[in-house]
Design a protein around this motif. Sequence first.
Motif, PDB file in Angstrom:
ATOM      1  N   VAL A  46     -15.435 123.083 -39.598  1.00 20.01           N
ATOM      2  CA  VAL A  46     -16.384 124.185 -39.463  1.00 20.01           C
ATOM      3  C   VAL A  46     -17.400 124.023 -40.583  1.00 20.01           C
ATOM      4  CG1 VAL A  46     -16.720 126.685 -39.528  1.00 20.01           C
ATOM      5  CG2 VAL A  46     -14.657 125.731 -38.467  1.00 20.01           C
ATOM      6  N   ILE A  47     -18.684 124.094 -40.212  1.00 15.79           N
ATOM      7  CA  ILE A  47     -19.738 123.988 -41.225  1.00 15.79           C
ATOM      8  C   ILE A  47     -20.594 125.252 -41.235  1.00 15.79           C
ATOM      9  CG2 ILE A  47     -19.821 121.468 -41.178  1.00 15.79           C
ATOM     10  CD1 ILE A  47     -22.370 121.643 -39.471  1.00 15.79           C
ATOM     11  N   ALA A  48     -20.987 125.665 -42.431  1.00 16.00           N
ATOM     12  CA  ALA A  48     -21.979 126.726 -42.575  1.00 16.00           C
ATOM     13  C   ALA A  48     -23.348 126.069 -42.433  1.00 16.00           C
ATOM     14  CB  ALA A  48     -21.832 127.391 -43.935  1.00 16.00           C
ATOM     15  N   LEU A 132     -24.421 131.963 -39.568  1.00 16.71           N
ATOM     16  CA  LEU A 132     -23.930 131.138 -38.469  1.00 16.71           C
ATOM     17  C   LEU A 132     -23.107 129.953 -38.964  1.00 16.71           C
ATOM     18  CD1 LEU A 132     -24.223 131.352 -35.391  1.00 16.71           C
ATOM     19  CD2 LEU A 132     -26.055 129.687 -35.535  1.00 16.71           C
ATOM     20  N   ARG A 133     -22.008 129.720 -38.259  1.00 15.98           N
ATOM     21  CA  ARG A 133     -21.131 128.585 -38.523  1.00 15.98           C
ATOM     22  C   ARG A 133     -20.954 127.803 -37.228  1.00 15.98           C
ATOM     23  NH1 ARG A 133     -16.428 131.132 -42.394  1.00 15.98           N
ATOM     24  NH2 ARG A 133     -17.860 131.994 -43.939  1.00 15.98           N
ATOM     25  N   LEU A 134     -20.906 126.495 -37.364  1.00 15.23           N
ATOM     26  CA  LEU A 134     -20.708 125.601 -36.220  1.00 15.23           C
ATOM     27  C   LEU A 134     -19.351 124.941 -36.360  1.00 15.23           C
ATOM     28  CD1 LEU A 134     -21.576 123.969 -33.721  1.00 15.23           C
ATOM     29  CD2 LEU A 134     -22.836 122.449 -35.270  1.00 15.23           C
ATOM     30  N   ASN A 150     -17.193 109.469 -33.562  1.00 16.08           N
ATOM     31  CA  ASN A 150     -18.124 109.461 -34.690  1.00 16.08           C
ATOM     32  C   ASN A 150     -19.285 110.398 -34.381  1.00 16.08           C
ATOM     33  OD1 ASN A 150     -16.472 107.342 -35.459  1.00 16.08           O
ATOM     34  ND2 ASN A 150     -17.941 105.766 -34.949  1.00 16.08           N
ATOM     35  N   ILE A 151     -19.639 111.254 -35.345  1.00 18.65           N
ATOM     36  CA  ILE A 151     -20.760 112.178 -35.173  1.00 18.65           C
ATOM     37  C   ILE A 151     -21.703 111.985 -36.357  1.00 18.65           C
ATOM     38  CG2 ILE A 151     -21.486 114.585 -34.927  1.00 18.65           C
ATOM     39  CD1 ILE A 151     -18.605 115.177 -33.915  1.00 18.65           C
ATOM     40  N   ASP A 152     -22.954 111.666 -36.059  1.00 21.07           N
ATOM     41  CA  ASP A 152     -23.934 111.409 -37.110  1.00 21.07           C
ATOM     42  C   ASP A 152     -24.627 112.691 -37.576  1.00 21.07           C
ATOM     43  OD1 ASP A 152     -25.698 110.264 -38.893  1.00 21.07           O
ATOM     44  OD2 ASP A 152     -26.854 109.190 -37.398  1.00 21.07           O
ATOM     45  N   PHE A 153     -25.044 113.555 -36.646  1.00 18.03           N
ATOM     46  CA  PHE A 153     -25.848 114.720 -37.011  1.00 18.03           C
ATOM     47  C   PHE A 153     -25.434 115.894 -36.138  1.00 18.03           C
ATOM     48  CE2 PHE A 153     -30.546 116.349 -37.242  1.00 18.03           C
ATOM     49  CZ  PHE A 153     -30.242 117.173 -38.305  1.00 18.03           C
ATOM     50  N   ALA A 154     -25.020 116.997 -36.756  1.00 20.74           N
ATOM     51  CA  ALA A 154     -24.634 118.215 -36.041  1.00 20.74           C
ATOM     52  C   ALA A 154     -25.489 119.365 -36.571  1.00 20.74           C
ATOM     53  CB  ALA A 154     -23.155 118.506 -36.259  1.00 20.74           C
ATOM     54  N   TYR A 155     -26.082 120.120 -35.661  1.00 21.55           N
ATOM     55  CA  TYR A 155     -26.961 121.215 -36.078  1.00 21.55           C
ATOM     56  C   TYR A 155     -27.166 122.188 -34.927  1.00 21.55           C
ATOM     57  CZ  TYR A 155     -30.488 118.332 -33.687  1.00 21.55           C
ATOM     58  OH  TYR A 155     -31.180 117.589 -32.769  1.00 21.55           O
ATOM     59  N   VAL A 156     -27.828 123.288 -35.226  1.00 21.63           N
ATOM     60  CA  VAL A 156     -28.211 124.256 -34.202  1.00 21.63           C
ATOM     61  C   VAL A 156     -29.730 124.287 -34.164  1.00 21.63           C
ATOM     62  CG1 VAL A 156     -28.246 126.702 -33.581  1.00 21.63           C
ATOM     63  CG2 VAL A 156     -26.113 125.648 -34.369  1.00 21.63           C
ATOM     64  N   GLU A 157     -30.268 124.047 -32.979  1.00 20.64           N
ATOM     65  CA  GLU A 157     -31.722 124.109 -32.786  1.00 20.64           C
ATOM     66  C   GLU A 157     -32.096 125.572 -32.564  1.00 20.64           C
ATOM     67  OE1 GLU A 157     -34.029 121.130 -30.218  1.00 20.64           O
ATOM     68  OE2 GLU A 157     -33.899 122.948 -28.977  1.00 20.64           O
ATOM     69  N   LEU A 158     -33.026 126.073 -33.366  1.00 17.11           N
ATOM     70  CA  LEU A 158     -33.473 127.461 -33.286  1.00 17.11           C
ATOM     71  C   LEU A 158     -34.918 127.501 -32.817  1.00 17.11           C
ATOM     72  CD1 LEU A 158     -33.443 130.552 -33.950  1.00 17.11           C
ATOM     73  CD2 LEU A 158     -34.046 129.900 -36.306  1.00 17.11           C
TER      74      LEU A 158
END
Length: 192
Positions: A46-48, A132-134, A150-158
Amino acid sequence: MPLGRIVTTNLTYSSAVSDSFNISITKVSTLDTTFAVANAIGQAAVIALTDVPADFHEAISIKVRLDDVRFVNPAGSKSNAATIRTTLSDGSTTFYTEDLSALVNQSVFLEGTERTTSNGSALWTSTQLNDLRLGIEITAAVPDIGSGVNIDFAYVELKYRTTPPPTYDSSLSRPIIQQGTTILSNGTIIID
């Protein structure tokens, strides 16, 4: 009343809240070919996320994005895939959970469903988005986990609307200057 501009930005990795990935989830902070790696089913993190920009006025939508995801399994056939469960929460309330599928032995860019509300009816608030946390969890892999996901980039597009420009009452009388020099040192100038 005029509306603010529509802008799209990314809420990206700020800190790790929890992490059981084999190679740390901290690697998902940017698209740079350094990967967070899960090599077992059930590994999760879980990431903030970063806060909304200063010019934020109103959310239009958010969407989970996982860029450059690779399910590496030499024994896999083209139709095999790993399931990555994503969760959007604020630490106490889970807003949405969605499974994304990464095909084996390919670099894929995954995106979740565009969400316009936090609960089906209420628009996202800045407080919710700033908290928000993902969550990311590997829940399945066919035929097996192989070398891992493998995951390079995780984010939320706003996608959001900026603060509207100030308005003025056109019924107010305005001074008319016919000659001379005028110095304006403060305020708003409106030419119509």
